[in-house]
Design a protein around this motif. Structure first.
Motif, PDB file in Angstrom:
ATOM      1  N   VAL A  20      83.596  10.661  69.010  1.00 17.81           N
ATOM      2  CA  VAL A  20      84.764  11.535  69.126  1.00 17.81           C
ATOM      3  C   VAL A  20      85.202  12.022  67.758  1.00 17.81           C
ATOM      4  O   VAL A  20      85.424  13.214  67.538  1.00 17.81           O
ATOM      5  N   VAL A  21      85.324  11.110  66.806  1.00 16.10           N
ATOM      6  CA  VAL A  21      85.793  11.473  65.464  1.00 16.10           C
ATOM      7  C   VAL A  21      84.799  12.412  64.783  1.00 16.10           C
ATOM      8  O   VAL A  21      85.196  13.420  64.192  1.00 16.10           O
ATOM      9  N   ALA A  22      83.523  12.103  64.865  1.00 16.39           N
ATOM     10  CA  ALA A  22      82.520  12.950  64.205  1.00 16.39           C
ATOM     11  C   ALA A  22      82.559  14.378  64.749  1.00 16.39           C
ATOM     12  O   ALA A  22      82.534  15.350  63.976  1.00 16.39           O
ATOM     13  N   LEU A  23      82.630  14.521  66.070  1.00 14.19           N
ATOM     14  CA  LEU A  23      82.666  15.869  66.650  1.00 14.19           C
ATOM     15  C   LEU A  23      83.987  16.575  66.354  1.00 14.19           C
ATOM     16  O   LEU A  23      84.003  17.787  66.113  1.00 14.19           O
ATOM     17  N   ASP A  24      85.099  15.852  66.366  1.00  9.63           N
ATOM     18  CA  ASP A  24      86.385  16.447  65.994  1.00  9.63           C
ATOM     19  C   ASP A  24      86.351  16.956  64.557  1.00  9.63           C
ATOM     20  O   ASP A  24      86.840  18.048  64.256  1.00  9.63           O
ATOM     21  N   VAL A  25      85.777  16.164  63.663  1.00 13.50           N
ATOM     22  CA  VAL A  25      85.683  16.574  62.256  1.00 13.50           C
ATOM     23  C   VAL A  25      84.777  17.794  62.121  1.00 13.50           C
ATOM     24  O   VAL A  25      85.096  18.734  61.392  1.00 13.50           O
ATOM     25  N   LYS A  26      83.661  17.792  62.825  1.00 14.80           N
ATOM     26  CA  LYS A  26      82.750  18.935  62.776  1.00 14.80           C
ATOM     27  C   LYS A  26      83.487  20.210  63.195  1.00 14.80           C
ATOM     28  O   LYS A  26      83.398  21.240  62.517  1.00 14.80           O
ATOM     29  N   ARG A  27      84.230  20.135  64.284  1.00 13.53           N
ATOM     30  CA  ARG A  27      84.996  21.305  64.760  1.00 13.53           C
ATOM     31  C   ARG A  27      86.099  21.682  63.769  1.00 13.53           C
ATOM     32  O   ARG A  27      86.356  22.860  63.535  1.00 13.53           O
ATOM     33  N   HIS A  28      86.751  20.691  63.201  1.00  9.98           N
ATOM     34  CA  HIS A  28      87.821  20.946  62.236  1.00  9.98           C
ATOM     35  C   HIS A  28      87.266  21.655  60.997  1.00  9.98           C
ATOM     36  O   HIS A  28      87.889  22.589  60.485  1.00  9.98           O
ATOM     37  N   LEU A  29      86.118  21.190  60.533  1.00 11.54           N
ATOM     38  CA  LEU A  29      85.495  21.817  59.354  1.00 11.54           C
ATOM     39  C   LEU A  29      85.090  23.263  59.630  1.00 11.54           C
ATOM     40  O   LEU A  29      85.147  24.108  58.748  1.00 11.54           O
ATOM     41  N   LYS A  30      84.687  23.538  60.863  1.00 15.18           N
ATOM     42  CA  LYS A  30      84.319  24.903  61.228  1.00 15.18           C
ATOM     43  C   LYS A  30      85.538  25.819  61.159  1.00 15.18           C
ATOM     44  O   LYS A  30      85.449  26.966  60.706  1.00 15.18           O
ATOM     45  N   ALA A  31      86.706  25.308  61.560  1.00 15.24           N
ATOM     46  CA  ALA A  31      87.939  26.105  61.560  1.00 15.24           C
ATOM     47  C   ALA A  31      88.659  26.085  60.217  1.00 15.24           C
ATOM     48  O   ALA A  31      89.435  26.996  59.920  1.00 15.24           O
ATOM     49  N   HIS A  32      88.414  25.061  59.410  1.00 14.30           N
ATOM     50  CA  HIS A  32      89.106  24.896  58.127  1.00 14.30           C
ATOM     51  C   HIS A  32      88.077  24.574  57.050  1.00 14.30           C
ATOM     52  O   HIS A  32      87.882  23.415  56.701  1.00 14.30           O
ATOM     53  N   ARG A  33      87.447  25.574  56.530  1.00 14.98           N
ATOM     54  CA  ARG A  33      86.349  25.371  55.568  1.00 14.98           C
ATOM     55  C   ARG A  33      86.786  24.667  54.287  1.00 14.98           C
ATOM     56  O   ARG A  33      85.969  24.045  53.619  1.00 14.98           O
ATOM     57  N   ASP A  34      88.076  24.745  53.936  1.00  9.09           N
ATOM     58  CA  ASP A  34      88.558  24.115  52.709  1.00  9.09           C
ATOM     59  C   ASP A  34      89.122  22.705  52.957  1.00  9.09           C
ATOM     60  O   ASP A  34      89.761  22.122  52.076  1.00  9.09           O
ATOM     61  N   ALA A  35      88.862  22.145  54.112  1.00  2.67           N
ATOM     62  CA  ALA A  35      89.391  20.821  54.463  1.00  2.67           C
ATOM     63  C   ALA A  35      88.852  19.758  53.508  1.00  2.67           C
ATOM     64  O   ALA A  35      87.727  19.844  53.022  1.00  2.67           O
TER      65      ALA A  35
END
Length: 193
Positions: A20-35
């Motif tokens: 869950v965390v890995a996929l959430d982070v992957k999606r978050h990085l896609k939406a927030h490239r400067d994360a």
């Protein structure tokens, strides 16, 4: 308590299983490239790094290396499988095997008795306190090492002074302080001996 927690800066963006965390982070990085992502194991408090490239299916496939492997099923033989006894190999020194072989009931009975005594003696509680203190320390060292009162807060973490620890971290970002308290909570709630 969750298995893993992901932060973007000092804000929690995901908590849960590794997948869950890995996929959430992957999606978050896609939406927030400067994360600025940090992922922590809630068991150890240590920072984790994962390869999140490729498809979600590829990410999940690579995560399998982090999952404990089930021991191979062994054919039924000596032992008590109906009682839930699991046969595994252990390594001991010769003098330890000698001591075990001289115990009433044999080696297996002696080992089970020793483990049960350890569980019931309360020393596992001390081990759990130490583990949770170390997890909180590892987490805080990675994310809050430059925060005001860091060293003082760590001292009170190890002194098991919940009130003072909470007071010292109260000015820190809310998600960091809340997660630190969650990690350290067992060390504060277990009775001191």
């Amino acid at each position: 308590m969750f298995s893993y927690t992901a932060f973007d800066g000092f804000k929690i963006i995901s908590q849960g299983s590794l997948e869950v965390v890995a996929l959430d982070v992957k999606r978050h990085l896609k939406a927030h490239r400067d994360a600025r992502i940090l992922i922590f194991s809630d068991t150890s408090g240590k920072q984790m790094d994962f390869d999140l490239s490729g498809t979600e299916k590829e990410v999940l496939e690579r995560l399998k290396i982090f999952k404990p492997q089930e021991p191979p099923v062994q054919p039924s033989g000596p032992g008590r499988p109906k009682l839930g006894v699991i046969t595994r190999e252990i390594a001991l020194l010769p003098h330890q095997w000698e001591w075990l072989s001289n115990q009433t009931g044999g080696s297996s009975v002696a080992l089970r008795r020793l483990v049960d005594e350890k569980i019931n003696s309360g020393t596992l509680g001390k081990d759990k306190v130490k583990q949770m203190q170390e997890a909180a320390y590892s987490f805080l060292s990675a994310i809050a090492g430059d925060f005001p009162n860091f060293e003082e807060a760590i001292r009170f973490l190890y002194r098991r002074d919940k009130k003072k620890f909470k007071e010292l971290i109260s000015t820190w970002p809310n998600d960091v302080a809340t997660h630190a308290m969650a990690l350290a909570n067992t060390s504060f709630t277990t009775e001191k001996k």
